[in-house]
Scaffold this active site. Structure first.
Site, PDB file in Angstrom:
ATOM      1  CB  SER A  47     -24.430 -45.643  32.172  1.00  0.00           C
ATOM      2  OG  SER A  47     -25.092 -44.495  32.672  1.00  0.00           O
ATOM      3  CD  GLU A  48     -21.588 -39.635  34.501  1.00  0.00           C
ATOM      4  OE1 GLU A  48     -21.781 -38.706  35.284  1.00  0.00           O
ATOM      5  OE2 GLU A  48     -21.077 -39.478  33.381  1.00  0.00           O
TER       6      GLU A  48
END
Length: 213
Positions: A47-48
């Site tokens: 997840s960024e």
């Protein structure tokens, strides 16, 4: 026509993610994919906002408000997960360290152009996010989307009409009606949602759909 639910669509996408892959999940529908890792596979979800090793959604009553993904969705973490700052997360994305990105989309063109950050509707402000980094740094781009818009207009087009996220970047499109590969000749059917015909799906698709090889 028969349409998959968001959860059914997420499970279908998960079937095509190979064992050992590092996968970024975009905001919205793609976040559900982490819940459906097929038995016998290990997939490392990224997840960024700075998480590597995203697990499925937490059970009711077991949520940790400190654990969220880029969609601000509550998550769990897999064994061996890691947390890091935003800059390191984007370095992974830009540096070719992620194998697959699963993204949502407003529109996809038959040549693989992707539009997923802005529409022409002033009611919905643009949101650049990390998709522009993902489409240039990740070698395989899967798009997970509803086949038609809210007015049942086509979203799979000859050419996108919304601002582009990336040029010719999409490899495969998963919709609630069908799975389609992006080829040099355009969209090619991989499979139909059970109960649908190619003619029915083509009727709500602007671009031509080629039959399976």
């Amino acid at each position: 026509m028969n349409r998959l639910t968001d959860n059914e669509l997420a499970a279908r996408v998960a079937r095509d993610i190979p064992d050992g892959a590092y996968v970024n999940l975009g905001i919205g529908k793609p976040t559900h994919v982490s819940t459906y890792v097929p038995e016998g596979r290990e997939v490392i979800y990224h997840s960024e906002n700075g998480v590597l090793g995203v697990g499925p959604a937490p059970a009711e009553g077991e949520e940790d408000p400190e654990l969220i993904d880029a969609s601000k969705r509550l998550i769990t973490t897999a064994p061996g997960s890691a947390f890091f700052e935003h800059a390191d997360s984007f370095a992974m994305m830009r540096g070719g360290h992620i194998d697959i990105a699963v993204l949502g989309a407003y529109q996809v063109a038959e040549n693989g152009d992707l539009a997923n950050w802005a529409t022409l509707d002033e009611k919905f402000p643009p949101a650049v996010g990390g998709a522009m980094d993902l489409v240039v740094g990740v070698p395989t781009i899967f798009v997970m989307m509803r086949h038609t818009d809210r007015d049942d207009g086509p979203k799979l087009l000859k050419r996108c009409t919304y601002p582009l996220t990336g040029l010719a970047v999409v490899n495969r499109v998963y919709t609630d009606l069908a799975v389609l590969d992006v080829t040099p000749d355009g969209f090619r059917l991989v499979e139909l949602t059970e109960g649908n015909s190619l003619e029915e799906v083509q009727s709500v698709t602007e671009a031509r759909i080629l039959p399976p090889v």
